[in-house]
Design an enzyme around this catalytic site. Sequence first.
Site, PDB file in Angstrom:
ATOM      1  N   LYS A  10       0.211  11.171  -6.894  1.00 46.19           N
ATOM      2  CA  LYS A  10       0.658  10.809  -8.200  1.00 46.19           C
ATOM      3  C   LYS A  10      -0.661  10.611  -9.310  1.00 46.19           C
ATOM      4  O   LYS A  10      -0.665  11.341 -10.164  1.00 46.19           O
ATOM      5  CB  LYS A  10       1.541   9.619  -8.193  1.00 46.19           C
ATOM      6  N   ARG A  86      10.319   1.454  -9.515  1.00 46.73           N
ATOM      7  CA  ARG A  86      10.345   1.460  -7.948  1.00 46.73           C
ATOM      8  C   ARG A  86      11.544   0.474  -7.432  1.00 46.73           C
ATOM      9  O   ARG A  86      11.522   0.455  -6.495  1.00 46.73           O
ATOM     10  CB  ARG A  86       9.008   0.825  -7.321  1.00 46.73           C
ATOM     11  N   ARG A 121      -9.605   8.137   0.675  1.00 47.93           N
ATOM     12  CA  ARG A 121      -9.534   8.057  -1.045  1.00 47.93           C
ATOM     13  C   ARG A 121     -10.584   7.166  -1.131  1.00 47.93           C
ATOM     14  O   ARG A 121     -10.937   5.988  -0.821  1.00 47.93           O
ATOM     15  CB  ARG A 121      -8.124   7.404  -1.413  1.00 47.93           C
ATOM     16  N   ARG A 150     -10.152   0.871  -2.574  1.00 49.94           N
ATOM     17  CA  ARG A 150      -9.100  -0.142  -3.038  1.00 49.94           C
ATOM     18  C   ARG A 150      -8.796  -1.211  -1.795  1.00 49.94           C
ATOM     19  O   ARG A 150      -8.935  -0.701  -0.638  1.00 49.94           O
ATOM     20  CB  ARG A 150      -7.742   0.543  -3.108  1.00 49.94           C
ATOM     21  N   ARG A 161       2.989  -0.173   3.029  1.00 55.94           N
ATOM     22  CA  ARG A 161       3.424   0.273   1.560  1.00 55.94           C
ATOM     23  C   ARG A 161       4.416   1.565   1.850  1.00 55.94           C
ATOM     24  O   ARG A 161       5.420   1.360   1.026  1.00 55.94           O
ATOM     25  CB  ARG A 161       2.156   0.836   0.802  1.00 55.94           C
TER      26      ARG A 161
HETATM   27  P1  AP5 Z   1      -3.820   9.681  -5.137  1.00 55.44           P
HETATM   28  O1  AP5 Z   1      -3.511  10.793  -6.428  1.00 55.44           O
HETATM   29  O2  AP5 Z   1      -4.657   8.570  -5.582  1.00 55.44           O
HETATM   30  O3  AP5 Z   1      -2.382   9.273  -4.800  1.00 55.44           O
HETATM   31  P2  AP5 Z   1      -1.129   8.346  -5.498  1.00 55.44           P
HETATM   32  O4  AP5 Z   1       0.159   8.848  -5.158  1.00 55.44           O
HETATM   33  O5  AP5 Z   1      -1.510   7.813  -6.881  1.00 55.44           O
HETATM   34  O6  AP5 Z   1      -1.280   7.072  -4.548  1.00 55.44           O
HETATM   35  P3  AP5 Z   1      -1.310   5.587  -4.691  1.00 55.44           P
HETATM   36  O7  AP5 Z   1      -1.800   4.929  -3.236  1.00 55.44           O
HETATM   37  O8  AP5 Z   1      -1.907   5.079  -5.843  1.00 55.44           O
HETATM   38  O9  AP5 Z   1       0.265   5.243  -4.915  1.00 55.44           O
HETATM   39  P4  AP5 Z   1       0.760   3.816  -4.308  1.00 55.44           P
HETATM   40  O10 AP5 Z   1       2.272   3.927  -4.806  1.00 55.44           O
HETATM   41  O11 AP5 Z   1       0.628   3.287  -3.084  1.00 55.44           O
HETATM   42  O12 AP5 Z   1      -0.248   2.779  -5.255  1.00 55.44           O
HETATM   43  P5  AP5 Z   1      -0.060   1.988  -6.612  1.00 55.44           P
HETATM   44  O13 AP5 Z   1      -1.283   1.984  -7.182  1.00 55.44           O
HETATM   45  O14 AP5 Z   1       0.904   2.796  -7.431  1.00 55.44           O
HETATM   46  O15 AP5 Z   1      -3.980  10.515  -3.880  1.00 55.44           O
HETATM   47  C1  AP5 Z   1      -4.455   9.798  -2.736  1.00 55.44           C
HETATM   48  C2  AP5 Z   1      -5.618  10.347  -2.091  1.00 55.44           C
HETATM   49  O16 AP5 Z   1      -5.247  11.679  -1.637  1.00 55.44           O
HETATM   50  C3  AP5 Z   1      -6.740  10.829  -3.270  1.00 55.44           C
HETATM   51  O17 AP5 Z   1      -8.109  10.730  -2.266  1.00 55.44           O
HETATM   52  C4  AP5 Z   1      -6.701  12.199  -3.558  1.00 55.44           C
HETATM   53  O18 AP5 Z   1      -7.998  12.640  -3.768  1.00 55.44           O
HETATM   54  C5  AP5 Z   1      -6.070  12.858  -2.527  1.00 55.44           C
HETATM   55  N1  AP5 Z   1      -5.350  13.965  -2.803  1.00 55.44           N
HETATM   56  C6  AP5 Z   1      -4.313  13.867  -3.783  1.00 55.44           C
HETATM   57  N2  AP5 Z   1      -3.547  15.000  -3.761  1.00 55.44           N
HETATM   58  C7  AP5 Z   1      -4.174  15.668  -2.866  1.00 55.44           C
HETATM   59  C8  AP5 Z   1      -3.952  17.163  -2.326  1.00 55.44           C
HETATM   60  N3  AP5 Z   1      -2.769  17.990  -3.047  1.00 55.44           N
HETATM   61  N4  AP5 Z   1      -4.319  17.484  -1.292  1.00 55.44           N
HETATM   62  C9  AP5 Z   1      -5.478  16.880  -0.666  1.00 55.44           C
HETATM   63  N5  AP5 Z   1      -5.802  15.705  -1.213  1.00 55.44           N
HETATM   64  C10 AP5 Z   1      -5.073  15.089  -2.148  1.00 55.44           C
HETATM   65  O19 AP5 Z   1       0.569   0.581  -6.114  1.00 55.44           O
HETATM   66  C11 AP5 Z   1      -0.164  -0.347  -5.273  1.00 55.44           C
HETATM   67  C12 AP5 Z   1       0.654  -1.677  -5.129  1.00 55.44           C
HETATM   68  O20 AP5 Z   1       0.966  -2.158  -6.786  1.00 55.44           O
HETATM   69  C13 AP5 Z   1       1.877  -1.535  -4.433  1.00 55.44           C
HETATM   70  O21 AP5 Z   1       1.981  -1.384  -3.267  1.00 55.44           O
HETATM   71  C14 AP5 Z   1       2.698  -2.620  -4.988  1.00 55.44           C
HETATM   72  O22 AP5 Z   1       2.313  -3.848  -4.313  1.00 55.44           O
HETATM   73  C15 AP5 Z   1       2.217  -2.965  -6.509  1.00 55.44           C
HETATM   74  N6  AP5 Z   1       3.122  -2.036  -7.513  1.00 55.44           N
HETATM   75  C16 AP5 Z   1       2.857  -0.885  -8.031  1.00 55.44           C
HETATM   76  N7  AP5 Z   1       3.881  -0.409  -8.811  1.00 55.44           N
HETATM   77  C17 AP5 Z   1       4.761  -1.365  -8.829  1.00 55.44           C
HETATM   78  C18 AP5 Z   1       5.888  -1.496  -9.432  1.00 55.44           C
HETATM   79  N8  AP5 Z   1       6.499  -0.442 -10.041  1.00 55.44           N
HETATM   80  N9  AP5 Z   1       6.755  -2.817  -8.811  1.00 55.44           N
HETATM   81  C19 AP5 Z   1       6.329  -3.518  -8.115  1.00 55.44           C
HETATM   82  N10 AP5 Z   1       5.048  -3.558  -7.688  1.00 55.44           N
HETATM   83  C20 AP5 Z   1       4.232  -2.371  -7.671  1.00 55.44           C
END
Ligand code: AP5
Length: 214
Positions: A10, A86, A121, A150, A161
């Site tokens: 994402k 979410r 990552r 992270r 997660r």
């Molecule tokens: P990346 O682009 O960083 O992936 P991402 O989908 O953004 O992953 P996140 O881990 O940030 O998502 P998440 O939903 O778990 O975490 P969030 O921060 O939202 O890519 C990942 C890796 O893959 C990178 O190294 C990249 O280089 C590589 N990559 C990407 N695309 C690729 C490709 N096509 N081919 C090869 N490699 C690739 O949430 C964290 C925490 O916050 C949650 O667990 C929760 O506790 C809380 N939280 C967040 N949002 C909410 C909400 N709405 N409500 C309540 N709690 C929330």
Amino acid sequence: MISGAPASGKGTQCELITQKYGLVHVAAGDLLRAEVAAGSENGRRAKQFMEKGQLVPDEIVVMMVKERLLRPDAHKNGWLLDGYPRSSSQATALKEFGFEPDLFILLDVAEDTLVERVVGRRLDPVTGKIYHLKYSPPETEEIAARLTQRFDDTEEKVKLRLCTHHQNVEAVLSMYKDITVKVNGNLSKNDVFAKIDSVLDELLEQRKAGSGYL
Ligand code: AP5
């Protein structure tokens, strides 16, 4: 809006989308990590849930996202919501505040790929850019030396997660099914972007044709 399992790409796609379309990237996870880093009361509470891979309670997240979406830059340029909503309660709150998305992009990635992406990552604290040790390695030694990981990017935590994601995803999808586009996120980042780009392009063309402006 862009959605998908943890590490489905994402944030990576948001970097590319905002570069081309000038939208304001609003990522719930980034807003929460900023609160954690600031050491605020909300940040301290949020971290307890993030460490367990659980959703942070609505009373913290909902207002945080709403306030960011109400800022003038998001109003002027349009927004790209990442990782929000979410749950059905977050989606309902968003609608009540008057925020309606044009498109819901769902990145679809195989589960074993997600784990590999999480553990490799790394983040650049200076530019905010997302790297992967194997798939998107840093361009220089200087950048490599300053990369951080992270606190929730371990194999154990990503499994928690993922479990939370599976529990909530259907409720959110059902609210946006009419505007959902599922994209194969297993491809290279540029190939994934090419697909998203063509969908956004088509949407803009439809708007132009429908409204006579843009
Ligand atoms: P990346 O682009 O960083 O992936 P991402 O989908 O953004 O992953 P996140 O881990 O940030 O998502 P998440 O939903 O778990 O975490 P969030 O921060 O939202 O890519 C990942 C890796 O893959 C990178 O190294 C990249 O280089 C590589 N990559 C990407 N695309 C690729 C490709 N096509 N081919 C090869 N490699 C690739 O949430 C964290 C925490 O916050 C949650 O667990 C929760 O506790 C809380 N939280 C967040 N949002 C909410 C909400 N709405 N409500 C309540 N709690 C929330």
